[in-house]
Design a protein around this motif. Structure first.
Motif, PDB file in Angstrom:
ATOM      1  N   VAL A 470      -2.701 -13.952 -15.330  1.00 48.03           N
ATOM      2  CA  VAL A 470      -2.913 -14.268 -13.885  1.00 48.03           C
ATOM      3  C   VAL A 470      -2.173 -13.150 -13.021  1.00 48.03           C
ATOM      4  CG1 VAL A 470      -1.808 -15.797 -12.243  1.00 48.03           C
ATOM      5  CG2 VAL A 470      -2.262 -16.810 -14.488  1.00 48.03           C
ATOM      6  N   SER A 471      -2.863 -12.784 -11.811  1.00 45.67           N
ATOM      7  CA  SER A 471      -2.373 -11.762 -10.878  1.00 45.67           C
ATOM      8  C   SER A 471      -2.134 -12.360  -9.615  1.00 45.67           C
ATOM      9  CB  SER A 471      -3.525 -10.767 -10.695  1.00 45.67           C
ATOM     10  OG  SER A 471      -4.753 -11.267 -10.241  1.00 45.67           O
ATOM     11  N   ILE A 472      -1.263 -11.928  -8.967  1.00 44.46           N
ATOM     12  CA  ILE A 472      -0.526 -12.226  -7.781  1.00 44.46           C
ATOM     13  C   ILE A 472      -0.630 -10.953  -6.958  1.00 44.46           C
ATOM     14  CG2 ILE A 472       1.294 -13.545  -6.374  1.00 44.46           C
ATOM     15  CD1 ILE A 472       2.082 -14.790  -8.877  1.00 44.46           C
ATOM     16  N   ALA A 473      -1.146 -10.796  -5.744  1.00 42.07           N
ATOM     17  CA  ALA A 473      -1.098  -9.663  -5.100  1.00 42.07           C
ATOM     18  C   ALA A 473      -0.690  -9.754  -3.789  1.00 42.07           C
ATOM     19  CB  ALA A 473      -2.616  -9.036  -5.081  1.00 42.07           C
ATOM     20  N   VAL A 474       0.365  -9.041  -3.151  1.00 42.70           N
ATOM     21  CA  VAL A 474       0.861  -9.319  -1.958  1.00 42.70           C
ATOM     22  C   VAL A 474       0.567  -7.856  -1.356  1.00 42.70           C
ATOM     23  CG1 VAL A 474       3.123  -9.151  -0.559  1.00 42.70           C
ATOM     24  CG2 VAL A 474       3.000 -10.665  -2.875  1.00 42.70           C
ATOM     25  N   ARG A 526       2.055  -3.519 -10.430  1.00 42.46           N
ATOM     26  CA  ARG A 526       1.461  -2.058 -10.138  1.00 42.46           C
ATOM     27  C   ARG A 526       1.180  -2.044  -8.224  1.00 42.46           C
ATOM     28  NH1 ARG A 526      -1.718  -4.330 -14.104  1.00 42.46           N
ATOM     29  NH2 ARG A 526      -3.311  -5.172 -12.531  1.00 42.46           N
ATOM     30  N   VAL A 527       0.618  -0.901  -8.010  1.00 36.93           N
ATOM     31  CA  VAL A 527       0.690  -0.552  -6.471  1.00 36.93           C
ATOM     32  C   VAL A 527      -0.548   0.213  -6.250  1.00 36.93           C
ATOM     33  CG1 VAL A 527       2.235   1.552  -6.650  1.00 36.93           C
ATOM     34  CG2 VAL A 527       1.859   0.115  -4.417  1.00 36.93           C
ATOM     35  N   GLU A 528      -1.086  -0.246  -5.229  1.00 39.42           N
ATOM     36  CA  GLU A 528      -2.044   0.521  -4.585  1.00 39.42           C
ATOM     37  C   GLU A 528      -1.981   0.728  -2.965  1.00 39.42           C
ATOM     38  OE1 GLU A 528      -6.251  -0.825  -5.619  1.00 39.42           O
ATOM     39  OE2 GLU A 528      -5.003  -2.436  -6.419  1.00 39.42           O
ATOM     40  N   SER A 529      -2.103   1.928  -2.313  1.00 37.53           N
ATOM     41  CA  SER A 529      -1.728   2.022  -0.899  1.00 37.53           C
ATOM     42  C   SER A 529      -2.364   3.221  -0.330  1.00 37.53           C
ATOM     43  CB  SER A 529      -0.014   2.416  -0.848  1.00 37.53           C
ATOM     44  OG  SER A 529       0.151   2.399   0.504  1.00 37.53           O
ATOM     45  N   GLU A 530      -2.563   3.153   1.006  1.00 34.55           N
ATOM     46  CA  GLU A 530      -3.256   4.197   1.795  1.00 34.55           C
ATOM     47  C   GLU A 530      -2.349   4.429   2.998  1.00 34.55           C
ATOM     48  OE1 GLU A 530      -7.511   5.225   3.710  1.00 34.55           O
ATOM     49  OE2 GLU A 530      -7.323   3.795   2.069  1.00 34.55           O
ATOM     50  N   SER A 535      -0.385  -1.391   2.095  1.00 33.49           N
ATOM     51  CA  SER A 535      -0.136  -1.474   0.508  1.00 33.49           C
ATOM     52  C   SER A 535      -0.552  -2.680   0.068  1.00 33.49           C
ATOM     53  CB  SER A 535       1.195  -1.132   0.288  1.00 33.49           C
ATOM     54  OG  SER A 535       1.679   0.047   1.138  1.00 33.49           O
ATOM     55  N   ARG A 536      -0.564  -2.551  -1.302  1.00 36.23           N
ATOM     56  CA  ARG A 536      -0.882  -3.986  -2.051  1.00 36.23           C
ATOM     57  C   ARG A 536      -0.129  -3.631  -3.375  1.00 36.23           C
ATOM     58  NH1 ARG A 536      -5.679  -7.287  -2.547  1.00 36.23           N
ATOM     59  NH2 ARG A 536      -5.802  -8.130  -4.744  1.00 36.23           N
ATOM     60  N   PHE A 537       0.818  -4.683  -3.825  1.00 32.87           N
ATOM     61  CA  PHE A 537       1.468  -4.707  -4.898  1.00 32.87           C
ATOM     62  C   PHE A 537       0.879  -5.983  -5.666  1.00 32.87           C
ATOM     63  CE2 PHE A 537       4.248  -2.350  -2.236  1.00 32.87           C
ATOM     64  CZ  PHE A 537       4.803  -1.384  -3.193  1.00 32.87           C
ATOM     65  N   THR A 538       0.820  -5.490  -6.944  1.00 38.05           N
ATOM     66  CA  THR A 538       0.041  -6.599  -7.866  1.00 38.05           C
ATOM     67  C   THR A 538       1.070  -7.044  -9.150  1.00 38.05           C
ATOM     68  OG1 THR A 538      -2.274  -6.010  -7.242  1.00 38.05           O
ATOM     69  CG2 THR A 538      -1.958  -7.388  -9.039  1.00 38.05           C
ATOM     70  N   LEU A 539       1.133  -8.388  -9.262  1.00 37.07           N
ATOM     71  CA  LEU A 539       2.099  -8.749 -10.284  1.00 37.07           C
ATOM     72  C   LEU A 539       1.196  -9.393 -11.298  1.00 37.07           C
ATOM     73  CD1 LEU A 539       4.883  -9.650 -11.650  1.00 37.07           C
ATOM     74  CD2 LEU A 539       4.851 -11.599 -10.182  1.00 37.07           C
ATOM     75  N   THR A 540       1.297  -9.104 -12.257  1.00 38.21           N
ATOM     76  CA  THR A 540       0.498  -9.787 -13.386  1.00 38.21           C
ATOM     77  C   THR A 540       1.289 -10.455 -14.340  1.00 38.21           C
ATOM     78  OG1 THR A 540       0.341  -7.773 -14.704  1.00 38.21           O
ATOM     79  CG2 THR A 540      -1.551  -8.179 -13.080  1.00 38.21           C
ATOM     80  N   LEU A 541       0.959 -11.552 -14.776  1.00 37.44           N
ATOM     81  CA  LEU A 541       1.728 -12.246 -15.837  1.00 37.44           C
ATOM     82  C   LEU A 541       0.727 -12.837 -17.162  1.00 37.44           C
ATOM     83  CD1 LEU A 541       4.036 -14.077 -13.541  1.00 37.44           C
ATOM     84  CD2 LEU A 541       4.465 -12.117 -14.983  1.00 37.44           C
ATOM     85  N   PRO A 542       1.160 -13.031 -18.230  1.00 33.99           N
ATOM     86  CA  PRO A 542       0.203 -13.711 -19.168  1.00 33.99           C
ATOM     87  C   PRO A 542      -0.124 -15.158 -18.682  1.00 33.99           C
ATOM     88  CG  PRO A 542       2.378 -12.689 -20.235  1.00 33.99           C
ATOM     89  CD  PRO A 542       2.458 -12.578 -18.988  1.00 33.99           C
TER      90      PRO A 542
END
Length: 545
Positions: A470-474, A526-530, A535-542
């Motif tokens: 499951v991914s939760i992106a902020v 993880r993070v993606e940004s420009e 910015s976009r921070f993505t939390l992944t969990l099993p």
């Protein structure tokens, strides 16, 4: 009967002068011996003819090729089917070698025949190549032959002909040469690669060792073959090595062991990793073992050094974490006192409080709360660094967790006049995680988004799911993070230079703690940004099934 006698009679008339026969003269001579001799000769001739016929039949059925040449011109008198097949079933009987096989001119065979005929001495050729035409006009093909030129002599010792017999060994010779070439290539490669190469028979007897092995050990090949190689091992490694080798021979499983081999040039033992795999035939039977010995002395030393350094680093990290934890507790005591006294003053227990004093007391309380939050971050980081955080991992409802977090940050979002977007999350979507730690991570991410997104911007929470996670992106529409610092922001005490106000900065532990927590629960952050776009921070969990 053997005692019969044979005679030859001759009757001659005796005449008078007038020609009248007056008597007969009978002359008898015994011819018994001559008759017996003629009969014996006839029988011998018949026996010889039958013997020659049988011999020709034998020669015709012989697997090798055979031909009989007569006279100094080497005329074909006889050739068996194998010889005829060798020369392409040409008509050769009654013709000389030069006439029947013109392509052999210049290949040295006619000269050999002349020498054998002249000297009456045999010639033996081993794996001699000859070019022969199977079809007239077609290119000649090479045949490799084992053959003998055997002179035929009469009773006086004079040469009358030559017997040619032999075997076409073309396929066998080529196979042997290919095998030799393959063996040469194998040995070249075995000596070229930077490890010791060896082979062993199915019963485990060493039958080959590369030059690298013999040079390292300072011995000759024969001093390693069989079981002699065991003498090069460190005495303390012999029993274990024999046991492992014996197990591999018994089961056919790959062989692997670490032992010490004596380096003759340095007069020292060095650790080696020895491995071997069985080569099998089509039936699965082992036909050979191929093995290598790799020097791992430096690797083992580095591993020991790394283990020592790692142990020292762990101890230092534990000491640092213990220090930070102790300091955090020590700092929290006066902070709580500051907060308590500020409340006493604000309640008027120390006397009347003016409006200006209330403003100052509020600032004191905010500063105390800020310091308290920083101390909590330090304490959490110290605990995470030494694995002292307890996790209650189970299936958590993503929708419920996000709803709780959203309620906590809603006042700050409204106060800062930010737009908030959130996906509708199915009620049955669950993840394997600690609910409290998951909320902590999401609050950290949303707090960062609040800090670095100017008024009028947008904060969004997007949820995705696959079969396994499951991914939760902020995401936010803030000023972004420089590309060179995308990974640095997850390091402790490191901050990206994107704060709107100096007062918004902490000690740089929030993201470091959040990633530690995520990974401890089997996920990641993880993070993606420009820059200038957010910015976009993505939390992944099993994902819980």
């Amino acid at each position: 009967p053997s005692d019969d006698a044979w005679f030859t009679y001759s009757l001659s008339p005796i005449r008078e002068e007038d020609g009248t026969v007056v008597a007969l003269l009978n002359v008898a001579s015994e011819t018994t011996n001559r008759i017996h001799a003629e009969r014996a000769m006839s029988g011998a001739r018949a026996d010889a003819e039958r013997a020659e016929l049988r011999l020709r039949e034998v020669f015709s059925q012989a697997p090798g090729f055979l031909a009989v040449l007569t006279g100094p011109e080497h005329v074909f008198e006889f050739a068996n089917p194998s010889y005829l097949q060798l020369v392409g079933h040409r008509t050769i009987i009654g013709r000389s070698v030069l006439e029947a096989l013109p392509e052999v001119v210049g290949q040295g065979f006619v000269e050999l025949l002349d020498t054998v005929y002249a000297n009456a001495k045999s010639f033996i050729g081993r794996e001699v190549g000859v070019m022969l035409e199977h079809v007239r006009g077609e290119p000649a093909e090479e045949h490799i032959l084992d053959f003998v030129y055997q002179p035929i002599t009469d009773a006086d010792g004079k040469t009358t002909g030559i017997v040619v017999h032999g075997t076409d060994v073309t396929e066998a010779s080529r196979a042997r040469r290919e095998a030799e070439a393959s063996e040469a290539r194998y040995r070249f490669l075995a000596n070229a690669i930077p490890v010791q190469v060896w082979t062993a028979t199915p019963d485990g007897q060493l039958d080959y060792a590369s030059e690298r092995a013999t040079q390292y050990l300072g011995v000759r090949d024969e001093q390693l073959l069989g079981e002699a190689w065991l003498s090069s091992l460190h005495p303390g490694d012999v029993s274990d090595t024999i046991a492992r080798w014996g197990h591999a021979l018994e089961t056919g499983e790959p062989y692997e062991v670490e032992f010490r081999l004596r380096n003759s040039s340095a007069n020292e033992y060095r650790w080696h990793l020895s491995r071997a795999t069985a080569q099998r035939d089509e039936s699965g039977a082992i036909i050979r073992w191929f093995g290598t010995n790799t020097d791992i002395e430096d690797r083992r030393r580095n591993e020991a050094k790394l283990e020592r350094l790692s142990r020292e680093a762990t101890e230092a990290n534990r000491a640092k974490s213990d220090f930070l934890a102790a300091m955090s507790h020590e700092l929290r005591t006066p902070l709580n006192a500051i907060g308590g006294y500020a409340q006493l003053i604000e309640l008027g227990l120390r006397g009347p409080v003016t409006e200006e004093q209330r403003v100052d007391l509020l600032k004191i309380q905010r500063s105390k709360d800020h310091l308290d939050a920083l101390v909590s971050d330090v304490l959490n980081f110290a605990k995470a660094g030494v694995g002292r955080i307890d996790y209650r991992v189970g299936a958590i409802a993503i929708a419920k967790t996000l709803e709780a977090v959203g309620e906590m940050v809603a006042p700050q979002i409204n106060e800062k006049q930010l737009a908030f977007q959130a996906d509708e999350v199915p009620a049955d979507l669950r993840a394997i995680a600690d609910e409290d730690r998951t909320r902590q991570i999401l609050l950290n991410l949303l707090a960062n988004a609040l800090k670095f997104t100017p008024a009028g911007g947008t904060i969004a929470v997007r949820v995705g799911a696959s079969d396994s996670e499951v991914s939760i992106a902020v995401s936010d529409t803030g000023i972004g993070i420089p590309s060179g610092k995308l990974e640095e922001i997850f390091q402790p005490f490191v901050q990206a230079e994107r704060a709107l106000r100096p007062s918004d900065q902490g000690v740089g532990l929030g993201l470091a703690i959040s990633r530690q927590l995520a990974r401890a629960m089997g996920g990641d952050l993880r993070v993606e940004s420009e820059l200038a776009r957010g910015s976009r921070f993505t939390l992944t969990l099993p994902r819980a099934q």
